[in-house]
Design a protein around this motif. Structure first.
Motif, short mmCIF file in Angstrom:
data_model
loop_
_atom_site.label_atom_id
_atom_site.label_comp_id
_atom_site.label_asym_id
_atom_site.label_seq_id
_atom_site.Cartn_x
_atom_site.Cartn_y
_atom_site.Cartn_z
N LEU A 148 0.81 -1.25 0.01
CA LEU A 148 -0.13 -0.10 -0.11
C LEU A 148 1.07 1.39 -0.03
CD1 LEU A 148 -2.76 1.26 0.27
CD2 LEU A 148 -2.70 1.10 2.60
N ALA A 149 1.84 1.26 0.65
CA ALA A 149 2.72 2.44 0.69
C ALA A 149 3.55 2.64 -0.45
CB ALA A 149 3.93 2.25 1.82
N SER A 150 4.02 1.33 -1.12
CA SER A 150 4.48 1.45 -2.52
C SER A 150 3.54 1.99 -3.47
CB SER A 150 5.02 0.02 -2.70
OG SER A 150 5.61 0.17 -4.12
N LEU A 151 2.14 1.66 -3.41
CA LEU A 151 1.21 2.05 -4.61
C LEU A 151 1.04 3.52 -4.00
CD1 LEU A 151 -0.63 1.08 -6.69
CD2 LEU A 151 -2.31 0.86 -5.01
N ILE A 152 1.01 3.98 -3.07
CA ILE A 152 0.88 5.54 -2.75
C ILE A 152 2.08 6.15 -3.33
CG2 ILE A 152 0.95 7.51 -1.10
CD1 ILE A 152 -0.75 5.19 0.65
N ASN A 153 3.13 5.83 -3.04
CA ASN A 153 4.56 6.25 -3.59
C ASN A 153 4.42 6.44 -5.12
OD1 ASN A 153 5.73 7.07 -1.29
ND2 ASN A 153 6.96 5.06 -1.08
N ILE A 166 7.06 8.33 3.46
CA ILE A 166 5.90 7.31 3.44
C ILE A 166 6.25 6.12 3.57
CG2 ILE A 166 4.00 6.27 1.97
CD1 ILE A 166 3.87 9.11 0.50
N ALA A 167 7.55 5.71 3.12
CA ALA A 167 8.36 4.50 3.11
C ALA A 167 8.45 4.24 4.66
CB ALA A 167 9.30 4.23 2.43
N ILE A 168 9.27 5.28 5.36
CA ILE A 168 9.63 5.33 6.79
C ILE A 168 8.33 5.08 7.77
CG2 ILE A 168 10.75 6.67 8.49
CD1 ILE A 168 12.69 7.62 6.37
N GLY A 215 11.70 13.44 -0.86
CA GLY A 215 11.52 13.22 0.70
C GLY A 215 10.12 12.88 1.00
N THR A 216 9.08 13.13 0.48
CA THR A 216 8.04 12.79 0.85
C THR A 216 7.74 11.24 0.49
OG1 THR A 216 7.12 14.87 -0.02
CG2 THR A 216 5.49 13.20 0.20
N ARG A 217 8.33 10.74 -0.46
CA ARG A 217 8.02 9.16 -0.91
C ARG A 217 9.15 8.49 0.21
NH1 ARG A 217 10.35 8.20 -5.71
NH2 ARG A 217 11.21 10.27 -6.06
N ALA A 218 10.14 9.19 0.76
CA ALA A 218 11.02 8.46 1.43
C ALA A 218 10.22 8.32 3.07
CB ALA A 218 12.40 9.19 1.80
N LEU A 245 7.63 -2.72 0.04
CA LEU A 245 7.73 -1.48 -0.45
C LEU A 245 8.31 -1.35 -1.76
CD1 LEU A 245 9.51 0.00 2.90
CD2 LEU A 245 7.26 0.67 1.85
N ILE A 246 8.99 -2.27 -2.28
CA ILE A 246 9.40 -2.53 -3.51
C ILE A 246 8.38 -3.30 -4.48
CG2 ILE A 246 11.83 -2.38 -2.81
CD1 ILE A 246 12.13 -5.39 -3.38
#
Length: 88
Positions: A10-15, A47-49, A42-45, A71-72
């Motif tokens: 889900l985080a990967s899809l949002i990114n 979200i992953a964090i 920065g925003t994508r990082a 995430l990948i």
């Protein structure tokens, strides 16, 4: 473990959606002759964090390693679909 993979995916899809939106904005700005401010790493990082932090904070619900592998997922799926479409 499955919940962690879903969280990471889900985080990967949002990114991926955020990156596509930023690239559209960047290309529109270039075509209009304006300057743009980058593609939002920065925003994508963040979200992953945030996804990994949630998995670390709630280990009874999410597995950290499956979250990280999730995430990948969208990026790898996009790469594979791109390679397949080029070969056709």
């Amino acid at each position: 473990m499955f919940a962690g993979w879903i969280l990471g995916t889900l985080a990967s899809l949002i990114n991926a959606h955020y990156l596509a939106w930023k690239i559209r904005r960047l290309s529109d700005a270039v075509l209009a002759g304006r300057r743009s401010r980058g593609i939002g790493f920065g925003t994508r990082a963040a979200i992953a964090i945030l996804a990994v932090w949630a998995a670390y904070r709630y280990p009874e619900v999410f597995a950290v390693w499956t979250t990280i592998t999730g995430l990948i997922f969208v990026q790898l799926a996009t790469l594979l679909l791109g390679i397949i479409s080029i070969k056709k």
